[in-house]
Design a protein around this motif. Sequence first.
Motif, PDB file in Angstrom:
ATOM      1  N   ALA A  13       3.760  11.968  -4.495  1.00 43.03           N
ATOM      2  CA  ALA A  13       4.423  12.703  -5.419  1.00 43.03           C
ATOM      3  C   ALA A  13       3.790  13.488  -6.330  1.00 43.03           C
ATOM      4  O   ALA A  13       3.975  14.734  -6.671  1.00 43.03           O
ATOM      5  CB  ALA A  13       5.124  11.669  -6.445  1.00 43.03           C
ATOM      6  N   LEU A  14       2.518  13.174  -6.600  1.00 45.16           N
ATOM      7  CA  LEU A  14       1.273  14.164  -7.191  1.00 45.16           C
ATOM      8  C   LEU A  14       1.243  15.349  -6.355  1.00 45.16           C
ATOM      9  O   LEU A  14       1.418  16.558  -7.030  1.00 45.16           O
ATOM     10  CB  LEU A  14       0.106  13.391  -7.213  1.00 45.16           C
ATOM     11  CG  LEU A  14      -0.010  12.343  -8.509  1.00 45.16           C
ATOM     12  CD1 LEU A  14      -1.263  11.694  -8.230  1.00 45.16           C
ATOM     13  CD2 LEU A  14       0.028  12.992  -9.784  1.00 45.16           C
ATOM     14  N   VAL A  72       7.004   8.185 -14.047  1.00 43.12           N
ATOM     15  CA  VAL A  72       6.945   9.457 -14.151  1.00 43.12           C
ATOM     16  C   VAL A  72       7.826  10.197 -13.080  1.00 43.12           C
ATOM     17  O   VAL A  72       8.669  11.133 -13.494  1.00 43.12           O
ATOM     18  CB  VAL A  72       5.455  10.149 -14.024  1.00 43.12           C
ATOM     19  CG1 VAL A  72       5.633  11.725 -13.903  1.00 43.12           C
ATOM     20  CG2 VAL A  72       4.717   9.517 -15.232  1.00 43.12           C
ATOM     21  N   TYR A  73       7.838   9.722 -12.079  1.00 44.21           N
ATOM     22  CA  TYR A  73       8.401  10.558 -10.918  1.00 44.21           C
ATOM     23  C   TYR A  73       9.577   9.912 -10.203  1.00 44.21           C
ATOM     24  O   TYR A  73      10.160  10.298  -9.379  1.00 44.21           O
ATOM     25  CB  TYR A  73       7.234  10.751  -9.603  1.00 44.21           C
ATOM     26  CG  TYR A  73       6.335  11.660  -9.813  1.00 44.21           C
ATOM     27  CD1 TYR A  73       6.587  13.076  -9.944  1.00 44.21           C
ATOM     28  CD2 TYR A  73       4.935  11.254 -10.405  1.00 44.21           C
ATOM     29  CE1 TYR A  73       5.484  13.892 -10.414  1.00 44.21           C
ATOM     30  CE2 TYR A  73       3.818  12.250 -10.570  1.00 44.21           C
ATOM     31  CZ  TYR A  73       4.146  13.591 -10.704  1.00 44.21           C
ATOM     32  OH  TYR A  73       3.104  14.289 -11.107  1.00 44.21           O
ATOM     33  N   GLY A  74       9.595   8.544 -10.569  1.00 37.97           N
ATOM     34  CA  GLY A  74      11.017   7.866 -10.056  1.00 37.97           C
ATOM     35  C   GLY A  74      11.135   7.288  -8.813  1.00 37.97           C
ATOM     36  O   GLY A  74      12.147   6.761  -8.359  1.00 37.97           O
ATOM     37  N   PHE A  75       9.891   6.975  -7.971  1.00 31.83           N
ATOM     38  CA  PHE A  75       9.712   6.409  -6.656  1.00 31.83           C
ATOM     39  C   PHE A  75       9.809   4.959  -6.939  1.00 31.83           C
ATOM     40  O   PHE A  75       9.492   4.532  -7.966  1.00 31.83           O
ATOM     41  CB  PHE A  75       8.695   6.672  -5.935  1.00 31.83           C
ATOM     42  CG  PHE A  75       7.357   6.697  -6.525  1.00 31.83           C
ATOM     43  CD1 PHE A  75       6.714   5.434  -6.307  1.00 31.83           C
ATOM     44  CD2 PHE A  75       6.875   7.667  -7.349  1.00 31.83           C
ATOM     45  CE1 PHE A  75       5.576   5.182  -6.948  1.00 31.83           C
ATOM     46  CE2 PHE A  75       5.397   7.469  -7.894  1.00 31.83           C
ATOM     47  CZ  PHE A  75       4.769   6.401  -7.553  1.00 31.83           C
ATOM     48  N   THR A  76       9.985   4.273  -5.915  1.00 33.60           N
ATOM     49  CA  THR A  76       9.831   2.896  -6.002  1.00 33.60           C
ATOM     50  C   THR A  76       8.977   2.141  -4.790  1.00 33.60           C
ATOM     51  O   THR A  76       8.533   3.157  -4.014  1.00 33.60           O
ATOM     52  CB  THR A  76      11.386   2.025  -5.685  1.00 33.60           C
ATOM     53  OG1 THR A  76      11.819   2.386  -4.398  1.00 33.60           O
ATOM     54  CG2 THR A  76      12.220   2.700  -6.865  1.00 33.60           C
ATOM     55  N   ASP A  77       8.573   1.037  -4.670  1.00 31.29           N
ATOM     56  CA  ASP A  77       8.022   0.365  -3.621  1.00 31.29           C
ATOM     57  C   ASP A  77       8.883   0.160  -2.710  1.00 31.29           C
ATOM     58  O   ASP A  77      10.287   0.478  -2.671  1.00 31.29           O
ATOM     59  CB  ASP A  77       7.531  -0.875  -4.173  1.00 31.29           C
ATOM     60  CG  ASP A  77       6.174  -1.276  -3.167  1.00 31.29           C
ATOM     61  OD1 ASP A  77       5.999  -0.827  -2.064  1.00 31.29           O
ATOM     62  OD2 ASP A  77       5.420  -2.298  -3.636  1.00 31.29           O
ATOM     63  N   PRO A  86       0.774  -1.179   0.028  1.00 32.85           N
ATOM     64  CA  PRO A  86      -0.085  -0.007   0.101  1.00 32.85           C
ATOM     65  C   PRO A  86       1.070   1.502   0.042  1.00 32.85           C
ATOM     66  O   PRO A  86       0.351   2.409  -0.360  1.00 32.85           O
ATOM     67  CB  PRO A  86      -0.867  -0.233   1.355  1.00 32.85           C
ATOM     68  CG  PRO A  86      -0.767  -1.494   1.334  1.00 32.85           C
ATOM     69  CD  PRO A  86       0.280  -2.170   1.174  1.00 32.85           C
ATOM     70  N   ARG A  87       2.046   1.054   0.402  1.00 31.38           N
ATOM     71  CA  ARG A  87       2.953   2.418   0.437  1.00 31.38           C
ATOM     72  C   ARG A  87       3.172   2.530  -1.110  1.00 31.38           C
ATOM     73  O   ARG A  87       3.713   3.820  -1.055  1.00 31.38           O
ATOM     74  CB  ARG A  87       4.345   2.032   1.461  1.00 31.38           C
ATOM     75  CG  ARG A  87       3.625   1.745   2.857  1.00 31.38           C
ATOM     76  CD  ARG A  87       3.624   3.183   3.716  1.00 31.38           C
ATOM     77  NE  ARG A  87       4.933   3.680   3.762  1.00 31.38           N
ATOM     78  CZ  ARG A  87       5.830   3.485   4.622  1.00 31.38           C
ATOM     79  NH1 ARG A  87       5.547   2.612   5.720  1.00 31.38           N
ATOM     80  NH2 ARG A  87       6.733   4.473   4.568  1.00 31.38           N
ATOM     81  N   ASP A 143      10.563  -2.226  -1.410  1.00 31.99           N
ATOM     82  CA  ASP A 143      11.644  -3.320  -1.669  1.00 31.99           C
ATOM     83  C   ASP A 143      12.351  -2.724  -2.896  1.00 31.99           C
ATOM     84  O   ASP A 143      13.487  -3.387  -3.325  1.00 31.99           O
ATOM     85  CB  ASP A 143      10.999  -4.518  -1.961  1.00 31.99           C
ATOM     86  CG  ASP A 143      10.239  -4.615  -3.373  1.00 31.99           C
ATOM     87  OD1 ASP A 143      10.194  -3.255  -3.979  1.00 31.99           O
ATOM     88  OD2 ASP A 143       9.821  -5.701  -3.898  1.00 31.99           O
ATOM     89  N   GLY A 144      12.435  -1.578  -3.244  1.00 39.44           N
ATOM     90  CA  GLY A 144      13.027  -0.985  -4.364  1.00 39.44           C
ATOM     91  C   GLY A 144      12.785  -1.285  -5.725  1.00 39.44           C
ATOM     92  O   GLY A 144      13.252  -0.808  -6.617  1.00 39.44           O
ATOM     93  N   SER A 145      11.778  -2.148  -5.919  1.00 31.16           N
ATOM     94  CA  SER A 145      11.131  -2.393  -7.182  1.00 31.16           C
ATOM     95  C   SER A 145      10.071  -1.268  -7.721  1.00 31.16           C
ATOM     96  O   SER A 145       9.641  -0.486  -6.730  1.00 31.16           O
ATOM     97  CB  SER A 145      10.510  -3.799  -7.234  1.00 31.16           C
ATOM     98  OG  SER A 145       9.257  -3.820  -6.496  1.00 31.16           O
ATOM     99  N   ARG A 146       9.556  -1.446  -9.054  1.00 28.77           N
ATOM    100  CA  ARG A 146       8.701  -0.592  -9.640  1.00 28.77           C
ATOM    101  C   ARG A 146       7.793  -1.480 -10.380  1.00 28.77           C
ATOM    102  O   ARG A 146       7.679  -1.504 -11.506  1.00 28.77           O
ATOM    103  CB  ARG A 146       9.330   0.477 -10.611  1.00 28.77           C
ATOM    104  CG  ARG A 146      10.160   1.512  -9.882  1.00 28.77           C
ATOM    105  CD  ARG A 146      10.262   2.665 -11.094  1.00 28.77           C
ATOM    106  NE  ARG A 146      10.946   3.749 -10.266  1.00 28.77           N
ATOM    107  CZ  ARG A 146      12.542   3.772 -10.518  1.00 28.77           C
ATOM    108  NH1 ARG A 146      13.197   3.255 -11.295  1.00 28.77           N
ATOM    109  NH2 ARG A 146      13.004   5.011  -9.886  1.00 28.77           N
ATOM    110  N   PRO A 147       6.837  -2.318  -9.574  1.00 30.87           N
ATOM    111  CA  PRO A 147       5.727  -3.019 -10.191  1.00 30.87           C
ATOM    112  C   PRO A 147       4.593  -2.156 -10.927  1.00 30.87           C
ATOM    113  O   PRO A 147       4.350  -1.023 -10.722  1.00 30.87           O
ATOM    114  CB  PRO A 147       5.075  -3.585  -9.090  1.00 30.87           C
ATOM    115  CG  PRO A 147       5.500  -3.002  -7.894  1.00 30.87           C
ATOM    116  CD  PRO A 147       6.811  -2.311  -8.149  1.00 30.87           C
ATOM    117  N   ASP A 148       4.732  -2.635 -12.373  1.00 32.19           N
ATOM    118  CA  ASP A 148       3.722  -2.023 -13.308  1.00 32.19           C
ATOM    119  C   ASP A 148       2.680  -2.828 -13.515  1.00 32.19           C
ATOM    120  O   ASP A 148       2.406  -3.563 -14.536  1.00 32.19           O
ATOM    121  CB  ASP A 148       4.577  -1.623 -14.528  1.00 32.19           C
ATOM    122  CG  ASP A 148       3.686  -0.796 -15.379  1.00 32.19           C
ATOM    123  OD1 ASP A 148       2.315  -0.195 -15.165  1.00 32.19           O
ATOM    124  OD2 ASP A 148       4.191  -0.356 -16.621  1.00 32.19           O
TER     125      ASP A 148
END
Length: 304
Positions: free
Chosen positions: A248-249, A271-276, A239-240, A278-283
């Motif tokens: 970010a918005l 767009v903003y470069g943040f991660t979950d 959820p984070r 664990d450092g990943s970016r699930p799409d």
Amino acid sequence: MVKPLDGKVALVAGASRGAGRGIAVELGAAGATVYVTGRSTRQRRSEYDRPETLEDTADLVTEAGGQGIAVPTDHLEPAQVKALVDRIDKEQGRLDVLVNDIWGAEKLFAWDAPVWEHDLDNGLRLLRLAVDTHAITSHYALPLLLRHPGGLVVEMTDGTADYNRDTYRVSFFYDLAKAAVLRMAFALGHELGPRGATAVAVTPGWMRSEIMLDVFGVTEDNWRDALDTVPHFAISETPRYVGRAVAALAADPDVARHNGTSLSSGGLAQVYGFTDLDGSRPDAWRYLVEIQDAGKPADTTGYR
């Protein structure tokens, strides 16, 4: 450390758990004062009968670096919502971010049950919880949000406008509720944009909420154990993650470019470069279309 939301005031309506809690905590981490509302308190549980409480969320917001303020509120009761907004006005004199995350209907819909077989009372209750609550909250909160330019309204839903347009979602009532919230963001974009504010719809991906983890019989620490029975759960997110999307918005001085659109946690991470965490970016939504819905074996390569 400079926090981008220092001095900003947010209301996260529906923050007892799940996405609402994740959003509240990340807004707090960015420095905001965050009012968190819902019906689950340490004194009284809602019909969910879950252990998570508003007070817990407020404490997490404060621990993250913001100021969390818990205000028990039933958003189906206009008088309670008006009193909430009056309190924010009296204590802060402003509202910069409104997150409409009220839901409360997990126990009210039946998967794949056509409308004529679905329990009617449950379906109508679902619509009230998912739609009326958002409308009531916006009615009372938006005059305060519009008092200062640059305000942001986030309508939380499940799915993007494109995905919901082309895909049947669970049941008649669930589908209607989630599509209605997407349309709310579109309509509010037209009403708020000319008045100096921005409205968007935001969806998490496959979110590891407290309820979802319980359904799969796992915890956040061992959630991958669920992949043995649900392989596509590998694309899931905390959820984070959607909380970081909303933060970010809220911190973007050019957020108006998104006005009236539907956005996802995974898309906003690009767009903003943040991660979950664990450092990943699930799409997740791209994955669901290209992998799960296409009937391909679970493989998150290139999707997180």
